[in-house]
Structure formats: structure tokens, C-alpha cells
Design an enzyme around this catalytic site. Structure first.
Site, mmCIF file in Angstrom:
data_model
loop_
_atom_site.group_PDB
_atom_site.id
_atom_site.type_symbol
_atom_site.label_atom_id
_atom_site.label_comp_id
_atom_site.label_asym_id
_atom_site.label_seq_id
_atom_site.Cartn_x
_atom_site.Cartn_y
_atom_site.Cartn_z
ATOM 1 N N ARG A 12 0.841 -1.207 0.000
ATOM 2 C CA ARG A 12 0.000 0.000 0.000
ATOM 3 C C ARG A 12 0.874 1.256 0.000
ATOM 4 O O ARG A 12 1.051 1.909 -1.015
ATOM 5 C CB ARG A 12 -0.933 -0.024 1.216
ATOM 6 C CG ARG A 12 -2.108 0.972 1.133
ATOM 7 C CD ARG A 12 -1.770 2.381 1.554
ATOM 8 N NE ARG A 12 -1.305 2.489 2.921
ATOM 9 C CZ ARG A 12 -0.880 3.621 3.463
ATOM 10 N NH1 ARG A 12 -0.853 4.730 2.740
ATOM 11 N NH2 ARG A 12 -0.442 3.656 4.714
ATOM 12 N N ASP A 13 1.473 1.568 1.131
ATOM 13 C CA ASP A 13 2.272 2.791 1.247
ATOM 14 C C ASP A 13 3.491 2.747 0.332
ATOM 15 O O ASP A 13 3.933 3.772 -0.189
ATOM 16 C CB ASP A 13 2.719 2.963 2.705
ATOM 17 C CG ASP A 13 3.157 4.375 3.028
ATOM 18 O OD1 ASP A 13 3.450 5.131 2.092
ATOM 19 O OD2 ASP A 13 3.208 4.732 4.212
ATOM 20 N N HIS A 204 4.384 4.044 12.777
ATOM 21 C CA HIS A 204 4.555 4.029 11.317
ATOM 22 C C HIS A 204 5.723 4.955 10.993
ATOM 23 O O HIS A 204 5.658 6.157 11.252
ATOM 24 C CB HIS A 204 3.266 4.509 10.645
ATOM 25 C CG HIS A 204 3.323 4.531 9.161
ATOM 26 N ND1 HIS A 204 2.872 3.485 8.385
ATOM 27 C CD2 HIS A 204 3.766 5.475 8.294
ATOM 28 C CE1 HIS A 204 3.026 3.786 7.105
ATOM 29 N NE2 HIS A 204 3.572 4.989 7.027
ATOM 30 N N HIS A 206 8.747 6.673 8.587
ATOM 31 C CA HIS A 206 9.377 7.058 7.321
ATOM 32 C C HIS A 206 10.816 7.467 7.590
ATOM 33 O O HIS A 206 11.158 7.929 8.682
ATOM 34 C CB HIS A 206 8.593 8.180 6.648
ATOM 35 C CG HIS A 206 7.339 7.698 5.990
ATOM 36 N ND1 HIS A 206 7.217 7.530 4.625
ATOM 37 C CD2 HIS A 206 6.148 7.310 6.512
ATOM 38 C CE1 HIS A 206 6.007 7.081 4.337
ATOM 39 N NE2 HIS A 206 5.339 6.932 5.474
ATOM 40 N N CYS A 237 4.061 9.455 0.734
ATOM 41 C CA CYS A 237 2.670 9.905 0.717
ATOM 42 C C CYS A 237 2.451 10.889 -0.423
ATOM 43 O O CYS A 237 3.187 11.881 -0.537
ATOM 44 C CB CYS A 237 2.312 10.566 2.050
ATOM 45 S SG CYS A 237 0.640 11.241 2.092
ATOM 46 N N ASN A 246 9.428 4.553 3.380
ATOM 47 C CA ASN A 246 9.320 4.043 4.739
ATOM 48 C C ASN A 246 10.666 3.503 5.206
ATOM 49 O O ASN A 246 11.560 3.218 4.410
ATOM 50 C CB ASN A 246 8.298 2.897 4.778
ATOM 51 C CG ASN A 246 6.912 3.343 4.375
ATOM 52 O OD1 ASN A 246 6.118 3.750 5.202
ATOM 53 N ND2 ASN A 246 6.609 3.265 3.076
#
Length: 303
Positions: A12-13, A204, A206, A237, A246
Site C-alpha cells: 500500500r504505502d 509508522h 518514514h 505519501c 518508509n
């Protein structure tokens, strides 16, 4: 031996900012490689409007194709009630509710105010509870916003308190633009964990400024045991200017395994997943460990 849980968000990310569409088959292949490596929890897609994030337009098809993977606990990101309705057609999902610690990012990312976002979350979580669906309340830009700058702890803690009271199954704290420093991570997470009580808390991460691994360790020392990363350090993002990938899952696994902290991950298969993920992206991956001598690195990690 201490244990941690790593949730890989690369399908996803990791892929959402790619301009060239990655095929559904390749996304499914990546998910299977991740679960074969021992990553049981994977954020496989998001139910966002395809015009906003075209790369996620095949969310339903991805979920259909991975539904028989018994090793997988699939997680999907949802930004609104429509996203929840789409997700609720699938059995056994965990949901990641997108929220924000600043008004500007909430508007840019979600198209609504923070208050409106929480109003909808309150409605959604009631429906989720009635259907036995677990839901994480994930707070973007918890340390810094590309539009408003540094974010005060009080803003994040207010959201955490409301989410816990609403019954969230997990609280996600996101360093969306990779701006946090270890002291800030320690300070915020100690307060968040205290406020969350029995509610799980995740980080989460990055790695925009190269501090991802230091921030992860700081969060661990503060008491965090759930981390969101992406193999090969891919991602970013689309609504956060300047954000980079990430923290690489393999880099975090290397840190923990060298420290005697169990991740439950097969390192050799993890490298295979990281290589495949890197092949799907047009950007330079941020991961470091996978570029080293494989045989020597594996021996270091299982010493």
C-alpha cells in the site's frame, strides 16, 4: 527473548506514489513473498477514490486474490465511510482509519476537517464493532506537517484520548514526513502508551532524513512493540510534499535480531521480498541492509 510485531506496508504505502501502475498480479506476488518470510500482518491496499490514488484502484481484486492465503492477516487503509463499506464486504480484515494531527493535512489528504474525520470514525467504529472488525486509529503527521510545521504533542494526545474512548483496537502514530528525532519519539510515545492503557500502539516510520532506525529503537525503549515499515524502504505519501520512503523492514529486522529481539521473520526470504519490491518501483529504495553481502549479513543476524 523479547518479541516485536512488524506490519509491512509496502503493497500500500510502498506503491501508492508510483506513477506507472503496478499490476495486480505483482502486488499479490509481493504479498505472498512477505507472508512466506513470516510477515503475517500486511497492509495490502487502501479503499480510496481511484482518481485520488490510481495505484490503489484494484483494491478489491487484490483482496480477492489473497483471500486464500492462510498466513496473511490483511490490513486495508480506509479514509472515510465509503471506504469502510467497501472493506466490509470482505471477511477477516483489519482496518486502518486515516486521521491527521493537523487541519491542513487533513484537508489535503482526506478532504475534511479533523472534527468531521472523527465524527465519521465514531460512526464507522460502531459498525465495525457490530461486525467484529478490528480497527486502528492512525494519526498522520504526528511529529511534523509539511504545511504547518512542528506538531505539538497535545494535539496528538487529544486525538489518542478520543480514539481510546471510542474503542479503537489500536492507536497508530505516524511520522509521515520522517521529521521526528529520537528524543521527540521517546517523549511522545511514553505519553501515548500511558494514555492508551491496554490499547495497542504502533509506530509508522518514514526514513526521509535517515533517522528511521534510531527513531524505531527509541520507540522500542519507550515501550512500543508494533512497527509499520516497508521492505526495501519504498514508498511515500502523495499528499505530503518532500516525504520519502518508509523505514526498510529488513533494516529494522536486522536491528532487532542482532539485539536478540525476536521478529519471527525468515531473513533470507525477507531479502527476496525486498528485492522484488524494489523491482516494482521507479525510485531509489532507501533500504541499506539488502545491499550488503547476503551470506555474511544472514549469519550476523542469526548468530
Amino acid at each position: 527473548m523479547s518479541q516485536v510485531t512488524i506490519i509491512d506496508v509496502s503493497p500500500r504505502d510502498g506503491l501508492q506514489t508510483e506513477t506507472e501502475l503496478v499490476s495486480t498480479e505483482d502486488k499479490v506476488k509481493l504479498i505472498h513473498k512477505l507472508t512466506e518470510a513470516g510477515l503475517g500482518k500486511v497492509e495490502v491496499s487502501s479503499f480510496v477514490h481511484p482518481k485520488r490514488v490510481p495505484q490503489m484502484a484494484d483494491a478489491e481484486e487484490v483482496l480477492k486474490q489473497v483471500s486464500q492465503n492462510e498466513k496473511l492477516q490483511a490490513i486495508v487503509l480506509i479514509p472515510n465511510q465509503k471506504g469502510f463499506m467497501r472493506a466490509s464486504h470482505f471477511q477477516g480484515l483489519e482496518l486502518n482509519w486515516a486521521a491527521s494531527a493537523t487541519e491542513t493535512f487533513s484537508d489535503k489528504n482526506l478532504g475534511m476537517t479533523m472534527d468531521r474525520n472523527f465524527e465519521i470514525f465514531n460512526d464507522v467504529i460502531k459498525e465495525a464493532k457490530s461486525k467484529g472488525i478490528k480497527i486502528c486509529f492512525s494519526i498522520a503527521v504526528s511529529f511534523g506537517c509539511p504545511y504547518e510545521g512542528k506538531v505539538k504533542e497535545e494535539k496528538v494526545l487529544k486525538l489518542v484520548e478520543k480514539a481510546v474512548q471510542a474503542g479503537a483496537d489500536r492507536i497508530g502514530i505516524a511520522d509521515t514526513i520522517g521529521i521526528a528525532t529520537p528524543d521527540e519519539v521517546d517523549s511522545l510515545f511514553r505519553k501515548v502508551l500511558d494514555m492508551a492503557g491496554e490499547t495497542e500502539v504502533s509506530f509508522h516510520i518514514h526514513d526521509t532524513r535517515g533517522l528511521g532506525i534510531a527513531n524505531a529503537y527509541s520507540a522500542y525503549l519507550a515501550g512500543v512493540r508494533i512497527f509499520e515499515t516497508a521492505v526495501s524502504g519504498i514508498g511515500g505519501c502523495p499528499f505530503a510534499p518532500g516525504s520519502a520512503g518508509n523505514l526498510a523492514t529488513e533494516d529494522l529486522v536486522y536491528l532487532f535480531e542482532r539485539m536478540g529481539i525476536d521478529t519471527g521473520i525468515n531473513v533470507t526470504k525477507l531479502f527476496e521480498a525486498a528485492d522484488f519490491a524494489a523491482s516494482l518501483t521507479s525510485k531509489m529504495p532507501l533500504g541499506r541492509i539488502r545491499h550488503l553481502d547476503r551470506e555474511r549479513t544472514v549469519k550476523e543476524m542469526i548468530k
